[in-house]
Design a protein around this motif. Sequence first.
Motif, PDB file in Angstrom:
ATOM      1  N   ILE A 175       0.851  -1.186   0.000  1.00 23.83           N
ATOM      2  CA  ILE A 175       0.000   0.000   0.000  1.00 23.83           C
ATOM      3  C   ILE A 175       0.892   1.243   0.000  1.00 23.83           C
ATOM      4  O   ILE A 175       1.942   1.256   0.624  1.00 23.83           O
ATOM      5  CB  ILE A 175      -0.935   0.012   1.238  1.00 23.83           C
ATOM      6  N   CYS A 177       1.457   5.204  -2.495  1.00 23.70           N
ATOM      7  CA  CYS A 177       1.298   5.711  -3.864  1.00 23.70           C
ATOM      8  C   CYS A 177       1.944   4.734  -4.830  1.00 23.70           C
ATOM      9  O   CYS A 177       1.337   4.319  -5.830  1.00 23.70           O
ATOM     10  CB  CYS A 177       1.959   7.078  -3.999  1.00 23.70           C
ATOM     11  N   ILE A 216       9.551   9.696   2.013  1.00 20.07           N
ATOM     12  CA  ILE A 216       8.359  10.312   2.632  1.00 20.07           C
ATOM     13  C   ILE A 216       7.199   9.325   2.517  1.00 20.07           C
ATOM     14  O   ILE A 216       7.237   8.417   1.694  1.00 20.07           O
ATOM     15  CB  ILE A 216       8.008  11.651   1.922  1.00 20.07           C
ATOM     16  N   THR A 218      -0.233   8.819   2.694  1.00 21.15           N
ATOM     17  CA  THR A 218      -0.855   9.335   3.924  1.00 21.15           C
ATOM     18  C   THR A 218      -0.543  10.814   4.117  1.00 21.15           C
ATOM     19  O   THR A 218      -0.666  11.344   5.202  1.00 21.15           O
ATOM     20  CB  THR A 218      -0.419   8.510   5.148  1.00 21.15           C
TER      21      THR A 218
HETATM   22  C1  LIG Z   1      -1.895  -1.607   8.274  1.00 24.75           C
HETATM   23  C2  LIG Z   1      -1.834  -0.260   7.673  1.00 24.75           C
HETATM   24  N1  LIG Z   1      -1.310   0.768   8.373  1.00 24.75           N
HETATM   25  C3  LIG Z   1      -1.249   1.978   7.846  1.00 24.75           C
HETATM   26  C4  LIG Z   1      -1.721   2.224   6.600  1.00 24.75           C
HETATM   27  C5  LIG Z   1      -1.670   3.621   6.057  1.00 24.75           C
HETATM   28  N2  LIG Z   1      -0.643   3.799   5.047  1.00 24.75           N
HETATM   29  C6  LIG Z   1      -0.918   3.641   3.747  1.00 24.75           C
HETATM   30  S1  LIG Z   1       0.360   3.949   2.761  1.00 24.75           S
HETATM   31  C7  LIG Z   1       1.316   4.390   4.065  1.00 24.75           C
HETATM   32  C8  LIG Z   1       2.708   4.879   3.886  1.00 24.75           C
HETATM   33  C9  LIG Z   1       3.155   4.785   2.478  1.00 24.75           C
HETATM   34  O1  LIG Z   1       4.435   5.270   2.351  1.00 24.75           O
HETATM   35  P1  LIG Z   1       5.397   4.599   1.311  1.00 24.75           P
HETATM   36  O2  LIG Z   1       5.449   3.143   1.507  1.00 24.75           O
HETATM   37  O3  LIG Z   1       6.687   5.320   1.406  1.00 24.75           O
HETATM   38  O4  LIG Z   1       4.684   4.829  -0.084  1.00 24.75           O
HETATM   39  P2  LIG Z   1       4.456   6.150  -0.920  1.00 24.75           P
HETATM   40  O5  LIG Z   1       3.046   6.533  -0.689  1.00 24.75           O
HETATM   41  O6  LIG Z   1       5.420   7.154  -0.434  1.00 24.75           O
HETATM   42  O7  LIG Z   1       4.697   5.715  -2.315  1.00 24.75           O
HETATM   43  C10 LIG Z   1       0.630   4.266   5.243  1.00 24.75           C
HETATM   44  C11 LIG Z   1       1.211   4.577   6.555  1.00 24.75           C
HETATM   45  C12 LIG Z   1      -2.269   1.131   5.892  1.00 24.75           C
HETATM   46  N3  LIG Z   1      -2.757   1.226   4.669  1.00 24.75           N
HETATM   47  N4  LIG Z   1      -2.291  -0.092   6.451  1.00 24.75           N
END
Ligand SMILES: Cc1ncc(C[n+]2csc(CCOP(=O)(O)OP(=O)(O)O)c2C)c(N)n1
Lengths: 337, 622
Positions: A53, A55, A127, A131
């Motif tokens: 999960i 972007c 980053i 979220t």
């Molecule tokens: C169990 C759980 N905890 C928290 C989240 C919220 N969450 C979704 S994406 C994310 C962080 C994403 O950051 P990254 O992996 O760096 O991906 P980016 O969006 O920067 O590509 C979080 C904390 C979730 N979806 N599932």
Amino acid sequence: MTDTTTHSRQDWQSDQEVRWCPGCGDYTILAAVQNFMADLDVEKEDVVFISGIGCAARFPYYMNTYGMHSIHGRAPAIASGLAVARPDLSVWVVSGDGDALSIGGNHFIHALRRNINIKILLFNNQIYGLTKGQYSPTSEQGKRTKSSPWGSIDHPFNPVSLALGAEATFVARTIDMDRLHTQDMLQQAYDHKGSAFIEIYQNCNVFNDKAFIKLTGREEREINRINLEHGKPVVFGPENQWGVVMEQGTARVVDVSAVGIDRIHVHDAEADSPSGAFALTRLSHNPIGPTPVGVFRKVQRPTYETTLQQQIHDAQASRGPGDLSKLIASTGTWTVE
Amino acid sequence: MTEASTIDPTDQQIEKVHTAAIRFAGDSGDGMQVAGARFTDASAIFGNDLSTFPNFPAEIRAPAGTLPGVSSFQVHIADRDILTPGDQPDVLVVMNPAALKANLHDLAPAGTIVANSDAFVDRNLEKAGYDTNPLEDGSLDAYRLLAVPMEELTKKAVEDSGLKGRGVLRSKNFFALGLMAWMFHRPLEPTLQWIDRKFGKDDEVRAANEMAFRAGYHLGETTEMFRHTYAVQPAKLPAGTYTNVTGNQALAWGIIAAGQAARLPVLYASYPITPASEILHELARHRNFGVRTFQAEDEIAAVGAALGASFGGHLGVTGTSGPGVALKSETISLAVMTELPILIIDVQRGGPSTGLPTKTEQADLLMAMYGRHGEAPLPIVAIASPSDAFETTIEAARIALKYMTPVMLMSDGYIATSAEPWRLPDLEDLPDISVKFISEANANGEFLPYLRDEKTLSRPWAVPGTPGLEHRIGGLEKEDGTGNVSYNPANHEKMTMLREQKIGRIAEDIPEIVVDEDEGAEVLVLGWGSSYGAILAGVRRVRAREQKVARVHLRYLNPFPKNLGEVLSRYPKVLVPELNRGHLWRMIRSDFLTDAIRYSKVQGQPLKASEIEAKLMETIES
Ligand SMILES: Cc1ncc(C[n+]2csc(CCOP(=O)(O)OP(=O)(O)O)c2C)c(N)n1
Ligand code: SF4
Ligand SMILES: [Mg+2]
């Protein structure tokens, strides 16, 4: 499975509308992957993208292959099960810095150590994009974000150091802006038998713009980007005037003219010991100065699934294929008339 | 012991009994589990019906000689069909004072104690909290006490084995076993063969164990105090070939069988945890069956790997205990959303947290039912006994595959480790649970991954490698039919209902309940899982007292069999015994408004027939 022909980039594009922010580095990575796949000797149905999960993790929706947009951090585990079950497939993991290194850190290191034939792409934007902008495990210390208004206290990971420490057999780094270099890294990862890890510096222009400017800016990149090439001395700069020497296992940047080219470290991605590669990763933590990109390490080790297949094969050769009726009677039986 | 008659052909008194329960108890290092298991196997081969109950501490080696370090194994043998390991042992073998102290309160009135008197020395007595030696102070006068210097006799017996030093005393469990083999007329061959197989590579140990075993037997034969022996005839079980199985073993075999019945390769992913680890061990041993075992880095990875394998068209299975199910919860929800078949095995143990890791409990039912975020219904199937594990595992896999859903298969520590005879099934009769992968477009040249089967509501299984069916699934809400991401409010409600209805429809595909009842019974006892044996045994006792009772044991806990509500409504009183605080009890109250009576036990121990009997009598009479 049909006879193999090459495809066009369009063949790999799904019918889903791409929904990253305009200007996001994820677009260029998607284009690089689709371009690279177009020239591959592989059919769409034999390729699977699995993501967690974030972007970055939206990626599978945009590829016209099999795919699973799973849950936060767990993509390497799911991909491991798939690759162990189906060694015939080409299995790719797309992950973010939070996804792979924070919530999914455990699966990430274990997938690498097992050398399962999966290719892990880490879109590192330093980053949490999805979220909306908290600091991540790769954010520089002191970073001010919504969740760290006083500056983040956490010391960041260097993903390439981590991957080497996790016994990965293929470790590389590239940059979203450099499509050709990205495609080259993808190709080498694909050709590698076993798990392969590519850190891709990815610009999040909304929450962490210009984090990699030192490597992407026209002038900055001239002086900071170190292209690693196997078997070549590690030199960089507009006139290759700088180089890297190893002193007691530590890499240090020097003027080539001051030490002479013979003292410059020759990069050996295939060395048994990962120490040299590791030293190179320590040149920069967050890429604010001279930073190596390219293949840090590429060594052969039997893959998990081939060894497992071999064990099954050997067990069948020595014991015969399993006979369940014999197995359930194997601890002794008695008969009631 | 249920007595038959006493005969006295020579000077030897052989008492014929219908049943006998023997408990071997000692320090965890004393080899009591081995002694019990060998006694069990010899009894199985002799043809008795039997049921066992191993009970061991969570620590691998708790301090020697202390109460927490006591490990025991109870085996119940009978000349007829029995259902439980016996409420009270008739014979208690104790290897040290702590074992006596920890087990004496269970011994049947006037039962027999066989004690290793060599261990009843000051230090050990003190550790067990005895001020005086119970073998000498008259406190055991109500029992038949047979004190035997087992260590001294074992040392003497193994003198010629070549074994030296402390290792010599390790064989004393075989001495005790030999003594019990004499006392209960067990055949010697199965144990001698086992010793040979197990220790064949180590000549001295093999010889020592064999010598100790024979010496124990011989002591019985030649000693006055062992004149009195017991004969338990073979049981008249239904015709067939039997083997003795533990629940974990039969479950592992059931997984192999499910793969064969489904004509699918199996991937079993797991992270070691008591009491589920043996399933992983058993499957890993038999590589030639083609089962891929995957010891994952944690339970989250294990269920993830199972799900990945299932996406790839394999039967993905993951096994654990309660703490592991808690970790798997998020991925199980993903399996609900992606509608992929996986089997999740929960071998329950005492909780919460690490709780009582080696003891049994049924307190994960509500977690299985509701322990996920969002509306995430899934089928739950429960194993009733070791001999039921094989078939129920195949049934759970059938439901998972046919309905494209994760299925929870419930077992527990008692089922997992206890053993009983199992009539070997005819494998020709394995049900065909195979399903077809979809191979071409299903909607006017288009492929819709969420186009449902009208009857089962399950979606097609399109596995990677199939040309033309490339598609993406995931955790985001799916649009009905296309499976594309959809945030449409009405669609979410529709999909929530569809997922719920799909699980609900399984009720059409499972047998209705048949009540085991006495005409005119006013009390129905409703159970699930491992309380099967104790409940049935308790019901038999109540019937022997000429009372009427009805009994239902559920294999399917979600959805319930179609006629459950109607059945419950027929009885003025419904009693629900469980090893928890009333999970099934709550479920039937909320589904059917049944004002049922909760009977809860949470001691980490199985229910006893006598407890069910007492509670049933109380309920009938109230
Ligand atoms: C169990 C759980 N905890 C928290 C989240 C919220 N969450 C979704 S994406 C994310 C962080 C994403 O950051 P990254 O992996 O760096 O991906 P980016 O969006 O920067 O590509 C979080 C904390 C979730 N979806 N599932
Ligand atoms: S938030 Fe950042 S990473 Fe996410 S899509 Fe927008 S620019 Fe890209
Ligand atoms: Mg990120």
